[in-house]
Design an enzyme around this catalytic site. Structure first.
Site, PDB file in Angstrom:
ATOM      1  N   SER A 199       0.841  -1.198   0.000  1.00  0.00           N
ATOM      2  CA  SER A 199       0.000   0.000   0.000  1.00  0.00           C
ATOM      3  C   SER A 199       0.871   1.240   0.000  1.00  0.00           C
ATOM      4  CB  SER A 199      -0.912   0.019   1.237  1.00  0.00           C
ATOM      5  OG  SER A 199      -0.138   0.124   2.419  1.00  0.00           O
ATOM      6  N   GLY A 233       2.537   2.831  -2.108  1.00  0.00           N
ATOM      7  CA  GLY A 233       3.823   2.815  -2.794  1.00  0.00           C
ATOM      8  C   GLY A 233       4.932   2.065  -2.087  1.00  0.00           C
ATOM      9  N   GLU A 286      -6.449   4.752 -11.314  1.00  0.00           N
ATOM     10  CA  GLU A 286      -5.282   5.521 -11.739  1.00  0.00           C
ATOM     11  C   GLU A 286      -4.895   5.190 -13.179  1.00  0.00           C
ATOM     12  OE1 GLU A 286      -1.983   5.930  -8.797  1.00  0.00           O
ATOM     13  OE2 GLU A 286      -3.168   4.483  -7.661  1.00  0.00           O
ATOM     14  N   GLU A 314      -3.511   1.445 -11.700  1.00  0.00           N
ATOM     15  CA  GLU A 314      -3.952   0.802 -10.460  1.00  0.00           C
ATOM     16  C   GLU A 314      -5.431   1.079 -10.228  1.00  0.00           C
ATOM     17  OE1 GLU A 314      -1.897  -0.975  -8.631  1.00  0.00           O
ATOM     18  OE2 GLU A 314       0.117  -0.286  -9.155  1.00  0.00           O
ATOM     19  N   ASP A 351      -5.872   8.163  -1.691  1.00  0.00           N
ATOM     20  CA  ASP A 351      -5.067   9.186  -1.025  1.00  0.00           C
ATOM     21  C   ASP A 351      -5.003  10.486  -1.827  1.00  0.00           C
ATOM     22  OD1 ASP A 351      -3.472   8.053  -2.990  1.00  0.00           O
ATOM     23  OD2 ASP A 351      -1.918   7.349  -1.616  1.00  0.00           O
ATOM     24  N   THR A 352      -4.888  10.392  -3.159  1.00  0.00           N
ATOM     25  CA  THR A 352      -4.855  11.608  -3.979  1.00  0.00           C
ATOM     26  C   THR A 352      -6.174  12.369  -3.914  1.00  0.00           C
ATOM     27  OG1 THR A 352      -5.584  10.478  -5.993  1.00  0.00           O
ATOM     28  CG2 THR A 352      -3.221  10.532  -5.574  1.00  0.00           C
ATOM     29  N   ARG A 365       3.125   9.726   6.285  1.00  0.00           N
ATOM     30  CA  ARG A 365       2.235  10.877   6.080  1.00  0.00           C
ATOM     31  C   ARG A 365       1.559  11.229   7.400  1.00  0.00           C
ATOM     32  NH1 ARG A 365       0.050   8.290   0.898  1.00  0.00           N
ATOM     33  NH2 ARG A 365      -1.606   7.561   2.238  1.00  0.00           N
TER      34      ARG A 365
END
Length: 379
Positions: free
Chosen positions: A148, A150, A256, A269, A276-277, A355
Site C-alpha cells: 500500500s 507505494g 489511476e 492501479e 489518497d490523492t 504521512r
C-alpha cells in the site's frame, strides 16, 4: 443506525468514519495497532492482524455489521469472500476487494477486459525478476503484488539495481505473498486519478480528474481538476466504467491512469475505496470522496457532485529517519496564507516518510509553500 466494520483505520479511514458518523452510522474501527486515526473518532475499535483468518472471522461474528468496509490491503480477502456468501455486505463487493488487494489479479483482470496496460510480468525470486525484466526493457518498475501507499516500489535500469529492487520489494510487501510485478516504464506526460462512483442501481458517475505526483511510489501532492483534454477524459471514463461494472457492488473507486505523450490512457492501479490523492476533494467539491463513499455504500441517493473551487493538496511528511513520539511545528506560519487549510491525521508515532497530515489550498503553489513551513520533529 447502520453498523459499519471498518477494516483499516488510517487517515482515509478517519475521514470516512467522520462522514459515516455525520449520517448516523455506528462504526467499529479495526487495525493492527492501537490508537490508529479512525479509532480516535469511531464508536468502538478492535486491534488485531487482519491477515489472521480466525481472528477476522471472530471480529465479524462478534459485531455482525451491516457493512464490512475495507480500507487497507493487509486483509485476508478469502474471509471476505466467504463472509459475503454468509450474507454480509462487503463494500464495494468481495470480488472487488479480492481482486484489487493483489496487483497481479487486478492487472490481469484489466488486460482481460481489454484495457491498455504497460507490458508486465511476475517474479517470485530475484533470478526470475532479472530474467523477466530483461525481456521487458531497459528501465522497469518493480512493485510487490500486495502493498500500500507505494511501499516496496522502485525503478531499475541494471542487474544490480534489480537486486536492490527485489530486496526493497520484500521489505515493503504486505501479507505472505513473496511475489512482485515487473512492468515496462511508461514515459508518461502525467498521471491522473479518476474517482469513479458505482451506485447500487448500476449507475456510474465520475468526479473531475485529479492530477497527482508521486515520489518513492507514494503520493506527494495532487490537484483538481487535472488539465486533461476531453478525449483523454472520455477514454479514462470508458475504461474506469468497464472496470467498476465488472467488479460490482457500490462505492467509490480510485482508478489511476498514465497519460502518455500520444494522449493514450494506460491503466495503472485501482483502489475499491477512497484514494489518497482524493484528499483534495475535501477542499474542492461540495461532497468529498468520503461523503460520497458513505452515502453510496448505504444506498442513499447521491446529490450532484460539483467542483466548488479548484484546489490542491500536499502531504506533511515525517523525515527519512523519523521514529517515536513527535511534534508538528509551523502550522501557524502556514496559516498566514488565509486561503490555506489543513488536516492532521493523529498517527500515534513516526515512521520513515510517514504521512502525518495534508495541506489544502486553492493552488499547488500555495500548498507547496505552506507545506514547507511545517516540520515534523521526533521528541
Amino acid at each position: 443506525m447502520k453498523r459499519i466494520l471498518l477494516l483499516g483505520s488510517g487517515e482515509l479511514g478517519k475521514e470516512l468514519t467522520i462522514s459515516l458518523k455525520r449520517i448516523g452510522c455506528y462504526v467499529t474501527a479495526c487495525d493492527a495497532y492501537e490508537n490508529a486515526p479512525a479509532m480516535q473518532v469511531s464508536d468502538k475499535n478492535e486491534v488485531f492482524n487482519m491477515l489472521d483468518q480466525d481472528k477476522l472471522n471472530q471480529v465479524i461474528d462478534k459485531h455482525k455489521p451491516d457493512f464490512i468496509v475495507p480500507e487497507v490491503e493487509a486483509i485476508d480477502t478469502n474471509v471476505l469472500l466467504k463472509a459475503e456468501k454468509r450474507g454480509f455486505n462487503v463494500i464495494p463487493s468481495a470480488k472487488a476487494v479480492n481482486l484489487t488487494m493483489n496487483r497481479d489479479k487486478i492487472r490481469d483482470r484489466a488486460k482481460l477486459l481489454g484495457l491498455k496496460t504497460a507490458n508486465y510480468a511476475y517474479a517470485e525470486t530475484e533470478e526470475e525478476l532479472i530474467f523477466e525484466a530483461n525481456k521487458i526493457g531497459t528501465k522497469v518498475a518493480v512493485k510487490p503484488v500486495m502493498s500500500s501507499s507505494g511501499k516496496g516500489q522502485s525503478y531499475a535500469n541494471s542487474k544490480n539495481e534489480l537486486k536492490v529492487s527485489w530486496k526493497y520489494a520484500l521489505e515493503g510487501m504486505r501479507g505472505n505473498r513473496k511475489r512482485v510485478i515487473v512492468e515496462e516504464f511508461i514515459d508518461f506526460q502525467y498521471e491522473i486519478t479518476l474517482l469513479t462512483i458505482l451506485e447500487k442501481s448500476g449507475k456510474v458517475t465520475f468526479c473531475n480528474p485529479i492530477g497527482h505526483f508521486q515520489k518513492r511510489g507514494d503520493y506527494q501532492y495532487s490537484w483538481q481538476p487535472a488539465d486533461c483534454s476531453k478525449d483523454v477524459i472520455k477514454k479514462a471514463q470508458k475504461a474506469a466504467k468497464k472496470m467498476v461494472l465488472d467488479l460490482g457492488g457500490s462505492g467509490i473507486f480510485g482508478v489511476e491512469f498514465f497519460i502518455d505523450k500520444k494522449d493514450d490512457v494506460i491503466f495503472s492501479e485501482l483502489s475499491p475505496r477512497p484514494h489518497d490523492t482524493g484528499m483534495v476533494t475535501m477542499f474542492t467539491q461540495n461532497y468529498s470522496q468520503f461523503d460520497i463513499h458513505a452515502r453510496v455504500l448505504l444506498g442513499m441517493p447521491l446529490p450532484e457532485i460539483k467542483i466548488l473551487q479548484p484546489g490542491a493538496s500536499h502531504v506533511i511528511l515525517a523525515g527519512i529517519n523519523a521514529s517515536g513520539d513527535y511534534l508538528i511545528e509551523g502550522i501557524e506560519k502556514a496559516l498566514e496564507d488565509k486561503n490555506v487549510d489543513y488536516r492532521i491525521f493523529g498517527k500515534p508515532t513516526l515512521k520513515s516518510y510517514r504521512r502525518m497530515g495534508v495541506i489544502l489550498a486553492p493552488t499547488l503553489e500555495e500548498a507547496k509553500k505552506a507545506a514547507k513551513k511545517i516540520t515534523v520533529k521526533s521528541i
